[in-house]
Design a protein around this motif. Structure first.
Motif, PDB file in Angstrom:
ATOM      1  N   PHE A 149       8.456   5.915  -6.066  1.00 21.83           N
ATOM      2  CA  PHE A 149       7.184   6.123  -5.364  1.00 21.83           C
ATOM      3  C   PHE A 149       6.007   5.976  -6.321  1.00 21.83           C
ATOM      4  O   PHE A 149       5.019   5.275  -6.022  1.00 21.83           O
ATOM      5  N   GLU A 150       6.108   6.613  -7.473  1.00 19.74           N
ATOM      6  CA  GLU A 150       5.001   6.560  -8.436  1.00 19.74           C
ATOM      7  C   GLU A 150       4.790   5.154  -8.975  1.00 19.74           C
ATOM      8  O   GLU A 150       3.647   4.735  -9.226  1.00 19.74           O
ATOM      9  N   LYS A 151       5.865   4.419  -9.162  1.00 20.95           N
ATOM     10  CA  LYS A 151       5.730   3.063  -9.706  1.00 20.95           C
ATOM     11  C   LYS A 151       4.998   2.153  -8.727  1.00 20.95           C
ATOM     12  O   LYS A 151       4.117   1.368  -9.125  1.00 20.95           O
ATOM     13  N   PHE A 152       5.363   2.243  -7.449  1.00 22.24           N
ATOM     14  CA  PHE A 152       4.652   1.430  -6.450  1.00 22.24           C
ATOM     15  C   PHE A 152       3.212   1.925  -6.282  1.00 22.24           C
ATOM     16  O   PHE A 152       2.289   1.125  -6.079  1.00 22.24           O
ATOM     17  N   LYS A 153       3.028   3.228  -6.381  1.00 18.55           N
ATOM     18  CA  LYS A 153       1.687   3.807  -6.197  1.00 18.55           C
ATOM     19  C   LYS A 153       0.723   3.356  -7.285  1.00 18.55           C
ATOM     20  O   LYS A 153      -0.476   3.129  -7.032  1.00 18.55           O
ATOM     21  N   THR A 154       1.210   3.198  -8.507  1.00 16.14           N
ATOM     22  CA  THR A 154       0.341   2.821  -9.628  1.00 16.14           C
ATOM     23  C   THR A 154       0.289   1.309  -9.860  1.00 16.14           C
ATOM     24  O   THR A 154      -0.323   0.853 -10.824  1.00 16.14           O
ATOM     25  N   SER A 155       0.938   0.548  -8.985  1.00 16.04           N
ATOM     26  CA  SER A 155       0.939  -0.917  -9.121  1.00 16.04           C
ATOM     27  C   SER A 155      -0.144  -1.533  -8.234  1.00 16.04           C
ATOM     28  O   SER A 155      -0.549  -0.936  -7.234  1.00 16.04           O
ATOM     29  N   PRO A 156      -0.613  -2.720  -8.590  1.00 18.50           N
ATOM     30  CA  PRO A 156      -1.614  -3.387  -7.750  1.00 18.50           C
ATOM     31  C   PRO A 156      -1.004  -3.800  -6.412  1.00 18.50           C
ATOM     32  O   PRO A 156       0.214  -3.946  -6.297  1.00 18.50           O
ATOM     33  N   PRO A 157      -1.818  -4.001  -5.379  1.00 25.39           N
ATOM     34  CA  PRO A 157      -1.293  -4.360  -4.050  1.00 25.39           C
ATOM     35  C   PRO A 157      -0.678  -5.754  -3.999  1.00 25.39           C
ATOM     36  O   PRO A 157       0.265  -5.987  -3.242  1.00 25.39           O
ATOM     37  N   ASP A 158      -1.211  -6.676  -4.798  1.00 24.17           N
ATOM     38  CA  ASP A 158      -0.722  -8.064  -4.763  1.00 24.17           C
ATOM     39  C   ASP A 158       0.469  -8.214  -5.708  1.00 24.17           C
ATOM     40  O   ASP A 158       0.370  -8.847  -6.769  1.00 24.17           O
TER      41      ASP A 158
ATOM     42  N   GLN B 281       0.850  -1.183   0.000  1.00 28.07           N
ATOM     43  CA  GLN B 281       0.000   0.000   0.000  1.00 28.07           C
ATOM     44  C   GLN B 281       0.893   1.242   0.000  1.00 28.07           C
ATOM     45  O   GLN B 281       1.946   1.249   0.644  1.00 28.07           O
ATOM     46  N   VAL B 282       0.459   2.290  -0.706  1.00 32.67           N
ATOM     47  CA  VAL B 282       1.242   3.516  -0.814  1.00 32.67           C
ATOM     48  C   VAL B 282       0.400   4.688  -0.316  1.00 32.67           C
ATOM     49  O   VAL B 282      -0.786   4.796  -0.654  1.00 32.67           O
ATOM     50  N   PHE B 283       1.025   5.569   0.489  1.00 35.67           N
ATOM     51  CA  PHE B 283       0.311   6.685   1.108  1.00 35.67           C
ATOM     52  C   PHE B 283       0.989   8.011   0.768  1.00 35.67           C
ATOM     53  O   PHE B 283       2.213   8.141   0.887  1.00 35.67           O
ATOM     54  N   ASP B 284       0.174   9.005   0.375  1.00 38.61           N
ATOM     55  CA  ASP B 284       0.699  10.328   0.028  1.00 38.61           C
ATOM     56  C   ASP B 284       0.869  11.177   1.281  1.00 38.61           C
ATOM     57  O   ASP B 284       0.285  12.259   1.403  1.00 38.61           O
TER      58      ASP B 284
ATOM     59  N   CYS C 246       9.736   5.795   1.485  1.00 37.22           N
ATOM     60  CA  CYS C 246      10.096   5.355   0.145  1.00 37.22           C
ATOM     61  C   CYS C 246      11.608   5.430  -0.043  1.00 37.22           C
ATOM     62  O   CYS C 246      12.275   6.339   0.456  1.00 37.22           O
ATOM     63  N   ALA C 247      12.133   4.456  -0.759  1.00 38.78           N
ATOM     64  CA  ALA C 247      13.554   4.352  -1.078  1.00 38.78           C
ATOM     65  C   ALA C 247      13.642   3.817  -2.502  1.00 38.78           C
ATOM     66  O   ALA C 247      12.610   3.531  -3.126  1.00 38.78           O
ATOM     67  N   PRO C 248      14.831   3.684  -3.076  1.00 41.02           N
ATOM     68  CA  PRO C 248      14.926   3.037  -4.382  1.00 41.02           C
ATOM     69  C   PRO C 248      14.267   1.661  -4.344  1.00 41.02           C
ATOM     70  O   PRO C 248      14.212   1.012  -3.290  1.00 41.02           O
ATOM     71  N   PRO C 249      13.772   1.169  -5.480  1.00 44.80           N
ATOM     72  CA  PRO C 249      12.976  -0.064  -5.470  1.00 44.80           C
ATOM     73  C   PRO C 249      13.715  -1.286  -4.941  1.00 44.80           C
ATOM     74  O   PRO C 249      13.125  -2.116  -4.233  1.00 44.80           O
TER      75      PRO C 249
END
Length: 747
Positions: free
Chosen positions: A605-614, A465-468, A556-559
């Motif tokens: 951050f944006e990549k994780f934010k736009t990805s599905p949770p699973d 899950q990603v939070f702004d 958030c950190a590098p992937p």
């Protein structure tokens, strides 16, 4: 008339020591025979020619002890009398005069020197105790002294003994006259500022050959001298076969209630692969055990090589060291990093089974170290010739290879190229390895096999899950998870933020863990991590810690860093409902991870934010590739600069001289924007300066702080560096002045 006895040590006569060193030489060259043969083929000398030069260094390395000052010192020690050490004369200088002539005579006898025109044998003996460089600083006292009186009888006996040992090997000993030389003057003719070494060196066509041959000669001399002096026998290589290792792992898994009946396909493929390997597998897939099976099979094929296991941090090195001791037995595994001597200080063990010297020089059958200990050899610091020679006859595992900055990575690449040419086999491991790094390593290692664990690609370990919002705004959510009984991990990108959250969540009895603790406090915390209900930490938890949590809150950190952190949650993949909660990176995070402002954290951050949770393991790999698309580290100025440092440093040192410059920034193995130096918090001043803390234990109280800060707040007492700061065993070190908000970056 009673014959005169000449002593090499207070408890060893000269003859006893040389014969013991000769016995150690025989076992050492037997263990290193394959390496000797490899270098011979590479650089054009025969095995027998090398052995003659090597044996010459052993039988003559201490002949200089047959001088009056040294024998007077030995007699005084044996009789318990005092001796003014200023009256002594370094015996290596006297030994040099004899072995130099022996090397020249041997070259004439054999139709040529071992390596060009350079008397490598004489230089190995000259430097077998003290550092040598063109300034000859190690022998400054001797430069002002008169030549020492020679014990002619002792010298003749020494040469007779050397001839007997050569004869026992079927070799002809070269003729060497006994004469009273002026040792310092003799050495200055070759390597002093007015010496001719530079001219000879410049005419050598292959400087790398000079370095490798010299390293091996000197390393074998060290082995022979040290083992001959100690009277001990040390196994050269790991004496355990894969079946025994399997049983050890089986028992360890049973104790941890982990199912283990056979190697997984990924582990079996690693075990069956000969040569260099790049292994990419998710956290918890058994990479460590896969690497050990690979190592044992390659050690066997190389006929008794050593095992070197390299990690990015001291904490991870300690953890792997203890695991390898379980598998290979106490006394067979060395540990090398800056605080390694303190790790097991409270345990009763045979002091001969564990020596700092053997650990630092990779003499044990297996050695666990931080990568820095391996890389410093390229700068000719410490016992670099031993590290070179031992690493050249080793299988080397470099774990968490993705985690290094461009500077360290540049040094690693040069080391891979250098040692693989000498025959070293490497396994590079990571849970997350972008394609650009795989390509870089593939170009650096010959015939490398890339092995991926694909059995888990479709599996989903955790929900994302990603939070702004910043992580400090998630206090209520963290409290809720802990109250509900979830083992909760909070990871932030700097120490100041870690300490801030610890204070805000103090009512939940959290454990605070980062790099700014004294050794004892850090060790105590590591012992409590498994039982912690709430752990608040920095990046130190990312690599190789065998810990398991239910939920993680993280900045958030590098992937690749985020995925490593996520590997500390649901580690065994048996839980349901485990979650990873990602929050906005701070401005400090950007300065740490993206100093060049490339947008790395924003993309992550944006990549994780736009990805599905699973997110499956395959999805996570795709995120890493997408975020790093277009990155070319080989174009980085820092990487390029590091890559040429070894060449430039070794060129300045003419390959074989020891480095006297220990503080030059360019000789660091890590890129640090702000130099960190070890100091003792001022609050421990009275304790440290009392008799309660011996000098050998002062490092237990050290903390690394920024150099600029230490300059402002240092206090030197009795030549001990103290520094004013706030220090608490619960939260660690912070700046004394709260106005210094730069701490958020430095710490």
């Amino acid at each position: 008339m009673t014959p005169t006895i000449f002593w090499a040590k207070p408890d060893q006569t000269y003859e006893e020591h040389i014969r013991a060193a000769y016995a150690a030489w025989k076992s050492t060259v037997s263990a290193k025979r394959n390496l000797i043969q490899r270098l011979g083929k590479l650089y054009g000398f025969s095995e027998e020619r090398f052995l003659k030069s090597s044996l010459l260094t052993v039988v003559l390395h201490d002949i200089g002890k047959n001088i009056e000052p040294f024998q007077q010192m030995m007699r005084a020690k044996k009789e318990g009398k005092s001796f003014d050490y200023r009256e002594n004369y370094r015996h290596e200088l006297e030994s040099y005069c004899f072995i130099f002539r022996g090397a020249m005579a041997l070259a004439t006898q054999e139709g040529g020197s071992l390596m060009g025109k350079l008397p490598l044998e004489a230089l190995a003996v000259l430097g077998h105790h003290k550092r040598i460089d063109p300034s000859l600083d190690s022998f400054h006292r001797e430069s002002l002294s008169a030549k020492p009186p020679v014990c002619e009888e002792g010298m003749n006996l020494a040469l007779t003994l050397a001839g007997q040992i050569f004869q026992s090997e079927g070799y002809q000993f070269p003729e060497i006259p006994v004469h009273e030389y002026d040792p310092y003057k003799e050495v200055s003719k070759l390597i002093g500022y007015e010496g001719i070494f530079t001219k000879i060196y410049d005419r050598e066509p292959d400087h790398e050959a000079v370095r490798a041959t010299y390293s091996l000669l000197k390393a074998i001399l060290h082995y022979s001298d040290w083992l001959g002096s100690s009277g001990k026998e040390l196994p050269y290589s790991v004496k355990i076969d894969p079946d025994q290792l399997f049983k050890e792992i089986e028992q360890r898994c049973a104790a941890k209630q982990i199912a283990f009946t056979q190697l997984r396909p990924f582990q079996q493929q690693c075990a069956d692969t000969k040569g260099n390997v790049i292994a990419v597998a998710p956290t918890g897939s058994g990479k460590t055990e896969a690497a050990l099976f690979w190592a044992l099979n390659n050690i066997r094929e190389m006929q008794d090589a050593k095992l070197i296991y390299l990690l990015p941090t001291m904490v991870t090195a300690n953890s792997i060291f203890m695991r390898l001791e379980e598998y290979f037995g106490k006394g067979n595994v060395g540990l090398s990093h800056s605080t390694a001597t303190f790790l097991r200080e409270n345990e009763e063990e045979n002091p001969q089974e564990r020596t700092v010297l053997f650990d630092k020089s990779f003499i044990k059958p297996a050695t666990v170290a931080t990568v820095d200990q391996f890389l410093t050899a390229g700068f000719n610091t410490g016992k670099w010739t031993l590290i070179e020679a031992n690493a050249a006859n080793s299988v080397v595992i470099i774990d968490e290879i993705h985690s290094y900055d461009p500077w360290t990575l540049g040094l690693i690449i040069e080391s891979l190229k250098h040692f693989s040419k000498l025959g070293t086999r490497f396994m590079l491991m990571s849970a997350t390895l972008p394609h650009y790094l795989i390509e870089l390593f593939t170009r650096s290692l010959p015939d490398v096999t890339v092995i991926r664990d694909e059995t888990l690609l479709s599996s989903c370990r955790n929900q994302y899950q990603v939070f702004d919002k910043p992580i400090e705004d998630a206090i209520a959510e963290i409290e809720k998870e802990v109250v509900q009984g979830k083992k909760t991990l909070v990871v932030v990108n700097n120490v100041a933020k870690c300490q801030e959250l610890y204070k805000k969540l103090g009512h939940l009895n959290p454990l605070c863990y980062h790099s700014k603790f004294t050794f004892n406090d850090r060790r105590a915390k590591e012992e409590r991590i498994d039982d912690a209900k709430l752990l608040i930490a920095t990046q130190v938890v990312e690599v190789s810690l065998d810990i398991d949590f239910d939920v993680m809150f993280t900045e958030c950190a590098p992937p690749d860093a985020l995925i490593q952190r996520a590997g500390r949650v649901n580690r065994r993949r048996v839980k349901t409902g485990s979650r990873i909660l990602i929050f906005l990176p701070s401005k400090t995070s950007e300065k740490i991870y993206d100093p060049d402002s490339t947008g790395l954290l924003t993309r992550s951050f944006e990549k994780f934010k736009t990805s599905p949770p699973d997110l499956t393991e395959s999805d996570l790999i795709s995120i890493v590739e997408d975020v790093y698309t277009g990155r070319d580290i080989e174009q980085s100025e820092i990487f390029v600069d590091a890559s040429r440092q070894y060449t430039e440093t070794q060129g300045k040192l003419m390959e074989i001289f020891d480095n006297s410059n220990k503080v030059e920034d360019k000789l660091s193995t890590r890129m640090e924007k702000y130099l960190q130096v070890p100091v003792i918090p001022l609050q421990f001043r009275n304790l440290i300066t009392s008799l309660d803390v011996p000098p050998s234990k002062r490092r237990l109280y050290e903390v690394k702080m920024p150099y600029w800060y230490v300059r402002k707040h240092k206090e030197i007492r009795d030549e001990i560096m103290f520094c004013e700061m706030k220090y608490d065993s619960d939260i660690g070190a912070s700046f004394a002045d709260d106005k210094d908000d730069v701490a958020s970056l430095i710490l």
